[in-house]
Design an enzyme around this catalytic site. Structure first.
Site, PDB file in Angstrom:
ATOM      1  CG  ASP A 153      45.009  34.083  46.158  1.00 39.67           C
ATOM      2  OD1 ASP A 153      44.900  35.076  45.903  1.00 39.67           O
ATOM      3  OD2 ASP A 153      44.188  33.311  46.814  1.00 39.67           O
ATOM      4  N   GLY A 172      40.000  37.873  45.036  1.00 41.53           N
ATOM      5  CA  GLY A 172      39.359  36.616  44.522  1.00 41.53           C
ATOM      6  C   GLY A 172      38.286  37.417  43.390  1.00 41.53           C
ATOM      7  CD  GLU A 210      46.075  39.030  46.780  1.00 43.38           C
ATOM      8  OE1 GLU A 210      44.874  38.876  46.680  1.00 43.38           O
ATOM      9  OE2 GLU A 210      46.847  39.932  46.063  1.00 43.38           O
ATOM     10  N   GLY A 233      38.482  37.425  48.881  1.00 46.21           N
ATOM     11  CA  GLY A 233      37.870  36.453  49.745  1.00 46.21           C
ATOM     12  C   GLY A 233      37.598  37.096  51.111  1.00 46.21           C
TER      13      GLY A 233
END
Length: 349
Positions: free
Chosen positions: A143, A112, A135, A64
């Protein structure tokens, strides 16, 4: 030109991420355009498979657009609730997609980018693949369904989630994030042949023609150790077990964990423990969404982005600064608190 290139060759739909200067990092508009195209291909009876690639020479997708998130640190951070809500729904849609989904994970694949590839049916890596869920190094959590993916295949996946370490193609396959290793030089020929198939049954033998043997990577050589230490119920015990083991690999692994956000480490470990008992991917995505939204109000997320992407000094000042200062109540609040509406998914098709 669009940031998502959509095309069709005979009976194969093509989607390509098209922000090469930004390593194809995802924006909300890209998520929406990707979702729309995927739905269109899914509804088209003539389409027998989807092939997903990234433009440029450096990577599939670096995740992202966290720089954009940092720019919202003093503004309306809830905009990222919308981004994650739609991104995670797309991850679930990919996992449930009714037609073969082929992802070419050449070059950098992070965050992502893992969500757009590792939930597919046929996941291709090359000798240039560098994959990570990084992350915890920016004060966040693994995620995009990472907690589901990284708890299915033992210690390597769990350690990747906690450490954020980057792995090559062999570890990516060992951890269950990819399926087949192909020489990058062969990709143009493979993609041309993929575009020419007339039925889904042609995919597996075609990929087998190009597949190279995959051995053990830097992490998978130590699977027995990683499986044992990541079974501990606390990060402190996990690190202590690595330090006690005493090998060069174990010492370096412990040192890597010590650099990560203490809060992120503790939250991630509990996230993984919940994911290991989860019924399905959607349950993990709901938990990740709840926690991600709660992390928007924390110090470490924005400090981690600053150190990694904005100032690039690689010297984040975490708060709390040590594992001992992160109490169980704050971890539970990040996992279970928050007022964001629950993440819901469309019915599987």
């Amino acid at each position: 030109m669009s940031d998502i290139l959509v095309s069709r060759t005979r009976k194969v739909g093509r989607l390509s991420l098209n922000r090469p200067k930004a390593l194809n990092s995802l924006t909300l508009d890209m998520v929406r355009d990707f979702s729309t195209a995927l739905d269109s291909f899914g509804a088209d009876r003539e389409i027998v498979a989807i092939v997903v690639t990234g433009e440029g020479q450096r990577g599939f997708c670096a995740g992202g657009d966290i720089r954009a998130l940092y720019e919202l640190r003093n503004g309306d951070r809830s905009l990222y609730e919308t981004f994650w809500r739609e991104e995670y729904r797309l991850n679930a849609r990919i996992a449930a997609f009714p037609k073969p989904y082929v992802a070419v994970m050449d070059g950098i694949v992070m965050g992502g980018g893992v969500g757009l590839s590792a939930h597919g049916n046929f996941r291709i890596v090359t000798e240039r693949t560098r994959l990570a869920m990084p992350e915890t190094a920016i004060g966040f959590i693994p995620d995009v369904g990472g907690s589901w993916l990284l708890t299915r295949n033992g210690g390597v996946g769990r350690f990747m989630a906690l450490s954020g370490m980057t792995v090559g193609p062999h570890d990516a396959i060992f951890a269950g994030l990819a399926d087949v290793l192909v020489d990058s030089a062969a990709l143009p020929e493979l993609l041309a042949l993929l575009s020419d198939i007339s039925e889904a049954e042609e995919l597996r033998p075609l990929l087998a023609r190009f597949a190279k043997s995959s051995g053990l990577g830097a992490l998978s050589r130590h699977e027995t150790l990683l499986r044992r230490v990541t079974a501990h119920s606390s990060v402190e015990r996990l690190i202590a077990a690595l330090e006690t083991e005493g090998s060069e690999f174990a010492r370096e692994a412990a040192a890597t964990l010590a650099m990560r956000s203490p809060t992120s480490l503790k939250v991630t470990l509990q996230l993984l423990r919940r994911a290991a008992d989860a019924e399905n991917l959607e349950a993990c995505l709901r938990q990740e969404f709840r926690t991600a939204c709660n992390l928007l109000s924390t110090h470490d997320l924005f400090e981690g982005i600053r150190a990694a992407v904005i100032d690039k000094d690689r010297d984040p000042h975490w708060s709390p600064a040590t594992l001992g200062d992160v109490d169980d109540a704050s971890v539970k609040a990040l996992l279970d608190g928050g007022a964001a509406p629950e993440l819901e998914f469309r019915a599987r098709t």
